[in-house]
Design a protein around this motif. Structure first.
Motif, PDB file in Angstrom:
ATOM      1  N   CYS A  22     -32.694 -24.711  89.022  1.00  0.00           N
ATOM      2  CA  CYS A  22     -31.792 -25.063  87.930  1.00  0.00           C
ATOM      3  C   CYS A  22     -31.568 -26.555  87.772  1.00  0.00           C
ATOM      4  N   THR A  75     -21.162 -25.936  88.497  1.00  0.00           N
ATOM      5  CA  THR A  75     -19.785 -26.384  88.263  1.00  0.00           C
ATOM      6  C   THR A  75     -19.448 -26.065  86.823  1.00  0.00           C
ATOM      7  N   ASN A  76     -18.405 -25.271  86.624  1.00  0.00           N
ATOM      8  CA  ASN A  76     -18.131 -24.763  85.275  1.00  0.00           C
ATOM      9  C   ASN A  76     -16.921 -25.411  84.608  1.00  0.00           C
ATOM     10  N   GLU A  77     -16.480 -26.514  85.183  1.00  0.00           N
ATOM     11  CA  GLU A  77     -15.323 -27.242  84.652  1.00  0.00           C
ATOM     12  C   GLU A  77     -15.488 -27.521  83.146  1.00  0.00           C
ATOM     13  N   THR A  78     -14.508 -27.144  82.360  1.00  0.00           N
ATOM     14  CA  THR A  78     -14.564 -27.395  80.919  1.00  0.00           C
ATOM     15  C   THR A  78     -13.162 -27.327  80.331  1.00  0.00           C
ATOM     16  N   ARG A  82     -12.930 -31.079  74.405  1.00  0.00           N
ATOM     17  CA  ARG A  82     -13.090 -32.054  75.487  1.00  0.00           C
ATOM     18  C   ARG A  82     -13.412 -33.449  74.930  1.00  0.00           C
ATOM     19  N   ALA A 111     -24.702 -26.000  77.248  1.00  0.00           N
ATOM     20  CA  ALA A 111     -24.201 -25.621  78.580  1.00  0.00           C
ATOM     21  C   ALA A 111     -22.768 -25.192  78.325  1.00  0.00           C
ATOM     22  N   SER A 113     -20.627 -23.043  79.465  1.00  0.00           N
ATOM     23  CA  SER A 113     -19.648 -22.695  80.498  1.00  0.00           C
ATOM     24  C   SER A 113     -18.828 -21.470  80.057  1.00  0.00           C
ATOM     25  N   GLU A 117     -16.278 -25.028  74.700  1.00  0.00           N
ATOM     26  CA  GLU A 117     -17.010 -25.957  73.822  1.00  0.00           C
ATOM     27  C   GLU A 117     -17.505 -25.270  72.541  1.00  0.00           C
ATOM     28  N   ASP A 146     -26.053 -20.777  78.537  1.00  0.00           N
ATOM     29  CA  ASP A 146     -25.743 -21.272  79.879  1.00  0.00           C
ATOM     30  C   ASP A 146     -26.661 -20.550  80.859  1.00  0.00           C
ATOM     31  N   ASN A 202     -31.870 -21.211  80.778  1.00  0.00           N
ATOM     32  CA  ASN A 202     -31.971 -22.251  81.799  1.00  0.00           C
ATOM     33  C   ASN A 202     -32.581 -23.469  81.113  1.00  0.00           C
ATOM     34  N   LEU A 203     -31.881 -24.585  81.129  1.00  0.00           N
ATOM     35  CA  LEU A 203     -32.355 -25.784  80.420  1.00  0.00           C
ATOM     36  C   LEU A 203     -33.693 -26.294  80.953  1.00  0.00           C
ATOM     37  N   ARG A 219     -23.430 -31.460  76.885  1.00  0.00           N
ATOM     38  CA  ARG A 219     -22.402 -32.320  77.462  1.00  0.00           C
ATOM     39  C   ARG A 219     -22.057 -31.935  78.907  1.00  0.00           C
ATOM     40  N   ASN A 220     -21.966 -32.950  79.734  1.00  0.00           N
ATOM     41  CA  ASN A 220     -21.488 -32.782  81.112  1.00  0.00           C
ATOM     42  C   ASN A 220     -22.329 -31.798  81.918  1.00  0.00           C
TER      43      ASN A 220
HETATM   44  C1  LIG Z   1     -19.415 -28.854  83.764  1.00  0.00           C
HETATM   45  S1  LIG Z   1     -19.935 -27.522  82.747  1.00  0.00           S
HETATM   46  C2  LIG Z   1     -19.948 -28.307  81.149  1.00  0.00           C
HETATM   47  C3  LIG Z   1     -19.397 -27.399  80.076  1.00  0.00           C
HETATM   48  C4  LIG Z   1     -19.270 -28.030  78.679  1.00  0.00           C
HETATM   49  N1  LIG Z   1     -20.541 -28.446  78.166  1.00  0.00           N
HETATM   50  C5  LIG Z   1     -18.303 -29.185  78.681  1.00  0.00           C
HETATM   51  O1  LIG Z   1     -18.707 -30.340  78.505  1.00  0.00           O
HETATM   52  O2  LIG Z   1     -17.101 -28.952  78.878  1.00  0.00           O
HETATM   53  C6  LIG Z   1     -21.676 -27.447  83.165  1.00  0.00           C
HETATM   54  C7  LIG Z   1     -22.350 -26.128  82.786  1.00  0.00           C
HETATM   55  O3  LIG Z   1     -23.766 -26.308  82.902  1.00  0.00           O
HETATM   56  C8  LIG Z   1     -24.324 -25.095  83.344  1.00  0.00           C
HETATM   57  N2  LIG Z   1     -25.664 -25.373  83.918  1.00  0.00           N
HETATM   58  C9  LIG Z   1     -25.976 -25.962  85.105  1.00  0.00           C
HETATM   59  N3  LIG Z   1     -27.302 -26.008  85.267  1.00  0.00           N
HETATM   60  C10 LIG Z   1     -27.851 -25.460  84.153  1.00  0.00           C
HETATM   61  C11 LIG Z   1     -29.191 -25.226  83.730  1.00  0.00           C
HETATM   62  N4  LIG Z   1     -30.243 -25.572  84.484  1.00  0.00           N
HETATM   63  N5  LIG Z   1     -29.388 -24.621  82.544  1.00  0.00           N
HETATM   64  C12 LIG Z   1     -28.330 -24.258  81.759  1.00  0.00           C
HETATM   65  N6  LIG Z   1     -27.045 -24.446  82.110  1.00  0.00           N
HETATM   66  C13 LIG Z   1     -26.811 -25.044  83.296  1.00  0.00           C
HETATM   67  C14 LIG Z   1     -23.326 -24.568  84.347  1.00  0.00           C
HETATM   68  O4  LIG Z   1     -23.461 -23.175  84.542  1.00  0.00           O
HETATM   69  C15 LIG Z   1     -22.003 -24.957  83.685  1.00  0.00           C
HETATM   70  O5  LIG Z   1     -21.455 -23.901  82.940  1.00  0.00           O
END
Ligand SMILES: C[S@@+](CC[C@H](N)C(=O)[O-])C[C@H]1O[C@@H](n2cnc3c(N)ncnc32)[C@H](O)[C@@H]1O
Length: 279
Positions: A22, A75-78, A82, A111, A113, A117, A146, A202-203, A219-220
């Protein structure tokens, strides 16, 4: 040796696994993070030690365990709206540019979360439409993706507790876009929900089934990746953006040194990137 001990070899194997699966890069001494995030899975999967959990995770047949491990490590902080500026720019600059478009406006939250968003984007669109009747004749579609299946379930359920609701949501928006839900929570109203759909992505994988977008919020999440993976993701996002489409990154993220195919628009407050026109 304690069950929560993680030997160096297992830790290093796990770091490689996580980055390959990931993109998340763990530092050399983040054992404590791995231990605290994975320890709860030991009981669930009936494993005696963290080292065993890591070994099992690496086995190709363990799909369910791997998904749970990735879920635990992200990390799912959101929060709602935002940083504020992306939503102001959306309402004051981007949506006015698209308001007469003869095809549906497509916005991707890459992403998403737990959904704050993509739902904040949909709320911004509804507010704009109220002030500008007749805009977007073919509608607006927001797509949230996500890697975490648990987060996607949360998004689809669309219920939020008072703690989540207190983060970034004005009383007015809470009143307008939510109604009574299960167990004392509030749920997103259908008017917002029907604009948004969710699917796993998965990005690191191909975006070929995603279609094209006018606006992307990524974002983030880039902060967790290596420069090479960031560059690959941005180049793939470039590929799915329509001509002169827009990209929002997190407030602490930038494209500097990563990609030259976007113009950076300083908007005071905030920055948005726009896909450059080919020469
Ligand atoms: C910190 S949150 C950001 C949420 C939102 N974009 C924001 O800015 O509030 C990061 C998110 O990225 C997702 N994530 C991490 N690796 C990823 C990947 N390879 N592909 C897709 N999503 C991913 C996590 O599951 C998580 O929900």
């Amino acid at each position: 040796m304690s069950a929560r001990h993680l030997d160096e070899k297992s830790y290093n194997q796990f770091r490689i696994f996580l980055e390959q699966q990931c993109g998340i890069v763990l530092g050399e001494s983040k054992q404590y993070l791995v231990k605290s995030r994975l320890a709860p899975l030991m009981a669930k999967f009936d494993l005696d030690s963290l080292s065993e959990l890591v070994t099992r995770t690496l086995a190709p047949v363990e799909r369910q365990l791997r998904a749970a491990v990735i879920d635990a490590m992200t990390t799912n902080e959101t929060l709602w709206f935002r940083d504020d500026y992306p939503y102001k720019l959306l309402q004051n600059k981007l949506l006015p540019e698209f308001k007469a478009q003869k095809t549906p406006i497509k916005i991707w939250s890459a992403a998403s979360s737990s959904g704050q968003e993509p739902y904040s984007i949909a709320m911004s669109v509804l507010e704009y439409q109220q002030k500008n009747p007749g805009s977007f004749p073919r509608g607006v579609q927001v797509i949230g993706t996500d890697i975490s299946t648990t987060m996607l379930e949360h998004c689809k359920y669309g219920h939020y507790d008072s703690l989540a609701l207190a983060r970034g949501l004005s009383a007015e928006r809470k009143q307008r876009f939510f109604e009574t839900g299960d167990n004392g929570m509030l749920k997103i109203k259908d008017q917002v929900k029907k604009m948004v759909s969710f699917r796993p992505l998965n990005l690191l994988n191909s975006y070929s089934l995603m279609g094209k977008f006018d606006i992307v919020f990524c974002r983030n999440v880039l902060i967790y990746f290596s420069p090479e993976i960031k560059a690959k993701i941005i180049s793939q996002i470039h590929g799915v953006l329509n001509k002169q489409g827009y990209l929002f990154l997190g407030a602490s993220e930038s494209l500097s040194g990563i990609n030259q195919d976007f113009s950076m628009l300083r908007c005071n407050p905030g920055i948005v990137y726009q896909k450059k026109q080919p020469n």
